[in-house]
Scaffold this active site. Structure first.
Site, PDB file in Angstrom:
ATOM      1  N   GLY A  50       0.851  -1.176   0.000  1.00  0.00           N
ATOM      2  CA  GLY A  50       0.000   0.000   0.000  1.00  0.00           C
ATOM      3  C   GLY A  50       0.889   1.227   0.000  1.00  0.00           C
ATOM      4  O   GLY A  50       1.700   1.402   0.922  1.00  0.00           O
ATOM      5  N   GLN A 180      -4.916  -9.402  -3.653  1.00  0.00           N
ATOM      6  CA  GLN A 180      -5.060  -8.462  -2.544  1.00  0.00           C
ATOM      7  C   GLN A 180      -6.525  -8.111  -2.273  1.00  0.00           C
ATOM      8  O   GLN A 180      -6.899  -7.830  -1.136  1.00  0.00           O
ATOM      9  CB  GLN A 180      -4.267  -7.178  -2.821  1.00  0.00           C
ATOM     10  CG  GLN A 180      -2.762  -7.362  -2.826  1.00  0.00           C
ATOM     11  CD  GLN A 180      -2.215  -7.508  -4.232  1.00  0.00           C
ATOM     12  OE1 GLN A 180      -2.895  -8.005  -5.135  1.00  0.00           O
ATOM     13  NE2 GLN A 180      -0.987  -7.071  -4.449  1.00  0.00           N
ATOM     14  N   ASP A 221      -0.832   4.533  -6.702  1.00  0.00           N
ATOM     15  CA  ASP A 221       0.535   4.493  -6.192  1.00  0.00           C
ATOM     16  C   ASP A 221       1.359   5.673  -6.678  1.00  0.00           C
ATOM     17  O   ASP A 221       2.388   5.989  -6.077  1.00  0.00           O
ATOM     18  CB  ASP A 221       1.206   3.185  -6.608  1.00  0.00           C
ATOM     19  CG  ASP A 221       0.642   2.001  -5.840  1.00  0.00           C
ATOM     20  OD1 ASP A 221       1.283   1.577  -4.869  1.00  0.00           O
ATOM     21  OD2 ASP A 221      -0.441   1.519  -6.198  1.00  0.00           O
ATOM     22  N   LYS A 232      -2.557  -0.738  -9.025  1.00  0.00           N
ATOM     23  CA  LYS A 232      -2.401  -2.179  -9.192  1.00  0.00           C
ATOM     24  C   LYS A 232      -2.867  -2.615 -10.574  1.00  0.00           C
ATOM     25  O   LYS A 232      -3.894  -2.152 -11.073  1.00  0.00           O
ATOM     26  CB  LYS A 232      -3.192  -2.908  -8.105  1.00  0.00           C
ATOM     27  CG  LYS A 232      -3.082  -4.426  -8.154  1.00  0.00           C
ATOM     28  CD  LYS A 232      -1.642  -4.901  -8.043  1.00  0.00           C
ATOM     29  CE  LYS A 232      -0.954  -4.424  -6.797  1.00  0.00           C
ATOM     30  NZ  LYS A 232       0.476  -4.820  -6.733  1.00  0.00           N
TER      31      LYS A 232
END
EC number: 5.3.1.23
Length: 332
Positions: A50, A180, A221, A232
């Site tokens: 994360g 995830q 991100d 992701k």
């Protein structure tokens, strides 16, 4: 030492403990991340993950290292090594640059931790206002308390809307290849008591087609200056599907994820991970052991597919992103 306490991070005054996210959802194991070398290993194998939490955890590890008597040279080397642990998530670089210039590493790490908690609250406040009562919401990967020091980014928005009494239902992408969404987001949604359903990534288009999803919320991100963003792998496909079906699509991120040095998404470095991750997970393998694979950990979604970007500093439309608003609101 100050205290660091979140869903995935603890400090007992001497040792920094991190929740091993690779063992969830069935086993909660806490590992020692006090030494920067250990933290680097935990980050690289996604025991800590994360984008915001990576930066916070790295700062806490570096502060613990300094508190234990590391020399200036050892501190600088550890800071540089942590900064390079993962190439895509810019929060890590942002936090390490702050730690490198800090007169008091422990106080700076605590400030980074507390700031992330506040940023999560800001995102939740702005994003929850977008969500209408009765909506179905699709999300991808994990963006909750496991990914931050606070309540999360996209999942923090969802949590706040649920706490406001809005009747929502979350559809969580399984998020291959490392699952995830299935292992982490589903675990958090169950803990929070939010009505939810787990799907495989390939099922999202059907939900959008059939009108079961009225909004898509994802994390990020790294956000480029023009609003393109990395998240992701699989996020880009979800964005294309949402655009085709006329469903609003919102990345959610703190200002620390915005990288004004990246003019567009083309400048965002994309991490390539171990090919074995695609062939199986844990002790299970479903492909030939020598099968060639391609395993980018992230993809880049262009700003043209974004309805609006939710930051802790407000909600910004695609038009505002094209006009360069991020340089104004994140330039200081």
């Amino acid at each position: 030492m100050h205290s660091f306490e979140s869903l995935g991070l603890r400090h007992d005054g001497h040792t920094l403990w991190v929740l091993d996210q690779t063992q969830l959802p069935d086993t909660e194991i806490w590992l020692d991340g006090s030494e920067p070398e250990a933290m680097i290993a935990l980050i690289r194998r996604l025991a800590v993950r994360g984008a915001p939490l990576i930066g916070v955890a790295a700062a806490a590890s570096l502060a613990t290292f300094a508190h234990r008597g590391a020399s200036a040279a050892e501190y600088a080397a550890a800071c540089a090594a942590l900064r390079a642990a993962r190439p895509t998530a810019v929060n890590l670089m942002w936090a390490m640059d702050r730690m490198m210039g800090a007169a008091d590493p422990v106080a700076e790490a605590q400030a980074i931790f507390e700031e992330d908690v506040r940023l999560c609250e800001g995102m939740a406040q702005h994003g929850a206002a977008l969500i209408q009562d009765g909506e179905g919401i699709l999300t991808h990967c994990n963006t909750g308390g496991l990914a931050t020091a606070g309540i999360g980014t996209a999942l923090g928005v969802i949590r706040r809307a649920h706490e406001q009494g809005k009747r929502i239902h979350v559809y969580a992408d399984e998020t291959r290849p490392l699952l995830q969404g299935g292992r982490l987001t589903a675990w958090e949604l169950r803990k929070l008591g939010i009505p939810s359903t787990l799907i495989t990534d390939s099922m999202a288009a059907l939900l959008l087609r059939d009108g079961k999803v009225q909004r898509v919320l994802v994390g990020s991100d790294r956000v480029a200056a023009n609003g393109d963003f990395a998240n992701k792998v699989g996020t880009y496909g979800v964005a294309v599907q949402a655009k085709h079906h006329g469903v609003p699509f919102h990345p959610v991120a703190p200002f620390s994820t915005v990288d004004l040095a990246c003019p567009t998404g083309a400048a965002i470095p994309i991490e390539l991970r171990d090919p074995a991750e695609v062939r199986g997970y844990g002790r299970w393998r479903w492909a030939p052991e020598d099968m060639p694979t391609w395993n980018p950990s992230f993809d880049v979604t262009p700003a043209d597919l974004v309805t609006s970007l939710v930051l802790d500093r407000g909600v910004f439309s695609a038009e505002a992103l094209r006009a360069g608003v991020l340089a104004q609101v994140c330039g200081s």
